[in-house]
Design a protein around this motif. Structure first.
Motif, PDB file in Angstrom:
ATOM      1  N   ASN A 343     -51.613 -57.860 -20.327  1.00 12.92           N
ATOM      2  CA  ASN A 343     -51.000 -59.091 -19.842  1.00 12.92           C
ATOM      3  C   ASN A 343     -51.571 -59.503 -18.489  1.00 12.92           C
ATOM      4  O   ASN A 343     -50.839 -59.887 -17.575  1.00 12.92           O
ATOM      5  N   GLY A 344     -52.878 -59.378 -18.350  1.00 15.31           N
ATOM      6  CA  GLY A 344     -53.541 -59.835 -17.136  1.00 15.31           C
ATOM      7  C   GLY A 344     -53.788 -58.761 -16.105  1.00 15.31           C
ATOM      8  O   GLY A 344     -54.255 -59.056 -15.002  1.00 15.31           O
ATOM      9  N   GLY A 345     -53.506 -57.491 -16.447  1.00 12.66           N
ATOM     10  CA  GLY A 345     -53.655 -56.421 -15.467  1.00 12.66           C
ATOM     11  C   GLY A 345     -55.063 -55.869 -15.354  1.00 12.66           C
ATOM     12  O   GLY A 345     -55.289 -54.887 -14.645  1.00 12.66           O
ATOM     13  N   ILE A 346     -56.018 -56.472 -16.042  1.00 15.26           N
ATOM     14  CA  ILE A 346     -57.398 -56.006 -15.998  1.00 15.26           C
ATOM     15  C   ILE A 346     -58.313 -57.222 -16.125  1.00 15.26           C
ATOM     16  O   ILE A 346     -57.999 -58.180 -16.839  1.00 15.26           O
ATOM     17  N   SER A 347     -59.433 -57.184 -15.414  1.00 12.27           N
ATOM     18  CA  SER A 347     -60.342 -58.333 -15.420  1.00 12.27           C
ATOM     19  C   SER A 347     -61.411 -58.177 -16.496  1.00 12.27           C
ATOM     20  O   SER A 347     -61.638 -57.086 -17.030  1.00 12.27           O
ATOM     21  N   GLU A 348     -62.095 -59.289 -16.777  1.00  8.41           N
ATOM     22  CA  GLU A 348     -63.196 -59.273 -17.742  1.00  8.41           C
ATOM     23  C   GLU A 348     -64.308 -58.334 -17.285  1.00  8.41           C
ATOM     24  O   GLU A 348     -64.903 -57.604 -18.090  1.00  8.41           O
ATOM     25  N   ASP A 349     -64.593 -58.337 -15.985  1.00  2.00           N
ATOM     26  CA  ASP A 349     -65.648 -57.471 -15.456  1.00  2.00           C
ATOM     27  C   ASP A 349     -65.292 -56.008 -15.649  1.00  2.00           C
ATOM     28  O   ASP A 349     -66.166 -55.196 -16.002  1.00  2.00           O
ATOM     29  N   GLU A 350     -64.040 -55.651 -15.424  1.00  2.00           N
ATOM     30  CA  GLU A 350     -63.613 -54.264 -15.606  1.00  2.00           C
ATOM     31  C   GLU A 350     -63.703 -53.862 -17.070  1.00  2.00           C
ATOM     32  O   GLU A 350     -64.106 -52.723 -17.391  1.00  2.00           O
ATOM     33  N   ILE A 351     -63.351 -54.773 -17.961  1.00  2.00           N
ATOM     34  CA  ILE A 351     -63.471 -54.482 -19.382  1.00  2.00           C
ATOM     35  C   ILE A 351     -64.934 -54.256 -19.761  1.00  2.00           C
ATOM     36  O   ILE A 351     -65.268 -53.336 -20.518  1.00  2.00           O
ATOM     37  N   GLU A 352     -65.809 -55.085 -19.224  1.00  2.00           N
ATOM     38  CA  GLU A 352     -67.247 -54.924 -19.487  1.00  2.00           C
ATOM     39  C   GLU A 352     -67.749 -53.587 -18.987  1.00  2.00           C
ATOM     40  O   GLU A 352     -68.664 -52.993 -19.554  1.00  2.00           O
ATOM     41  N   GLU A 353     -67.142 -53.072 -17.922  1.00  2.00           N
ATOM     42  CA  GLU A 353     -67.552 -51.779 -17.365  1.00  2.00           C
ATOM     43  C   GLU A 353     -66.954 -50.603 -18.135  1.00  2.00           C
ATOM     44  O   GLU A 353     -67.240 -49.438 -17.820  1.00  2.00           O
ATOM     45  N   GLY A 354     -66.122 -50.908 -19.126  1.00  2.00           N
ATOM     46  CA  GLY A 354     -65.584 -49.849 -19.969  1.00  2.00           C
ATOM     47  C   GLY A 354     -64.168 -49.438 -19.645  1.00  2.00           C
ATOM     48  O   GLY A 354     -63.654 -48.475 -20.236  1.00  2.00           O
ATOM     49  N   TYR A 355     -63.499 -50.151 -18.736  1.00  2.00           N
ATOM     50  CA  TYR A 355     -62.140 -49.767 -18.369  1.00  2.00           C
ATOM     51  C   TYR A 355     -61.117 -50.341 -19.360  1.00  2.00           C
ATOM     52  O   TYR A 355     -61.316 -51.419 -19.946  1.00  2.00           O
TER      53      TYR A 355
END
Length: 371
Positions: A343-355
């Motif tokens: 629900n918005g607790g993680i950014s697109e960049d962090e997801i791209e980094e594998g988080y």
């Protein structure tokens, strides 16, 4: 991470979690509060992200294994659904009480158990009012405390008189919180009645038992109020007699007898527990979750979260909201795939980094995690 399902990314409306509904749910104890010398509050969260909304005054049925015997016992929730990510029950130790004593002596933080519910007709949602009289005795305070907390937290335009009877001052449950509520809003009036006080105790409130004269002194407008009553049966019988003698409209009287588990609730709980047991005996279709830093792994179902997997292994992963909002439970996905409904607790960049956020990510393949 293009294969990772990230439905509802950066979406805060609606919150992508389930809403509590009557059924069997696995929960984890996250806090234990010593309320009085013989009363404890046990706080729980769902093992999967869930908005734990219920009607203030309702109860859950605990599914416990005590001395190799399955035991079902119902407890009203003392917490308010205005705090929707957890719920609490408040339990008094009872002499020879099989379940209450077991909970006091054995239940610990991080223990898991199954609960059934929420259900119950005794609540302030189905019977709303603008003038309420809460009458409680002993641990029967729990459902009316839930109602009072609800109206206080939601700024309800309800004039509340809260009358509680206890044996002695040291037996008054939630006293400090009740006094705080009374000090902060002018639509909440608190009256405590103690049967007696012991040597060395100071008590400046009402003493003795609730009588009709005392009831009229505290709530002279009782005939204009909706009454919510909970306590031992002799207490509630006395209240009913007082109200009938006053000519009270008993259609506006609502009660719940604490400590009693309705037969229907037991039957439903036993049926769903049996279904869960049958499901557990089926071949596992779960996925392996490996925590590489700790060298530990566990198999979980696709409905369980990565955070639930860490809890099973005793691995501490910080978590605050449990809803994919705060981002405190972030871990790195090294391999495998998960379904993450944040629900918005993680950014697109962090997801791209594998988080990923462990509280709202469930495996859809075997995964390895870096904490």
């Amino acid at each position: 991470m293009s294969e990772m399902d990230t439905n509802a990314e950066n979406s805060l409306n609606p919150v992508t979690t389930q809403t509590w509904s009557n059924g069997r749910h696995l929960v984890r104890c996250v806090k234990i509060i010593q309320e009085t010398h013989d009363v404890k509050t046990f706080c729980f969260v769902s093992q999967t992200p869930m908005l734990l909304f219920f009607k203030p005054g309702q109860f859950v049925t605990l599914e416990l294994l005590i001395d190799d015997e399955q035991v079902m016992r119902s407890y009203t929730m003392s917490s308010s659904p205005s705090v929707p990510y957890s719920f609490s029950i408040t339990v008094k130790r009872v002499k020879n009480g099989q379940v209450s004593n077991w909970l006091h002596d054995n239940l610990r933080v991080d223990d898991e158990l199954a609960v059934h519910g929420p259900i119950g007709n005794f609540n302030c949602i189905d019977f709303p009012t603008d003038k309420a009289l809460f009458l409680s005795g002993g641990v029967g305070i729990t459902p009316v405390m839930s109602m009072a907390r609800w109206w206080y937290d939601t700024n309800g335009a309800v004039n509340m008189k809260f009358v509680h009877s206890a044996q002695t001052p040291k037996d008054i449950i939630f006293l400090k919180e009740l006094e705080l509520i009374a000090s902060r809003i002018d639509n909440f009036e608190l009256s405590i009645i103690c049967e007696r006080y012991d040597i060395g105790e100071s008590w400046h409130g009402y003493r003795g038992f609730l009588t009709q004269a005392l009831l009229l002194l505290i709530a002279p407008d009782v005939l204009q109020r909706e009454v919510y009553c909970c306590g031992p049966e002799p207490y509630m019988k006395a209240v009913r007699t007082m109200l009938l003698d006053l000519g009270y409209d008993m259609s506006r009287y609502h009660e719940e007898s604490f400590g009693e588990t309705p037969p229907d609730a037991i039957e439903d709980a036993e049926e769903s527990a049996e279904q869960a047991l049958i499901a557990d005996e089926q071949p596992s279709t779960g996925f392996a979750v490996e925590f590489v830093d700790e060298g530990m792994a566990v198999t979980v179902s696709e409905s369980e979260t990565i955070h639930a997997a860490s809890a099973k292994l005793g691995i501490h992963v910080p978590k605050a909201c449990g809803m994919g909002i705060c981002g405190s439970c972030k871990v790195r996905l090294l391999s495998g795939e998960v379904n993450m409904e944040h629900n918005g607790g993680i950014s697109e960049d962090e997801i791209e980094e594998g988080y990923i956020l462990s509280c709202c990510s469930s495996p859809i393949k075997d995964v390895s995690i870096e904490t």
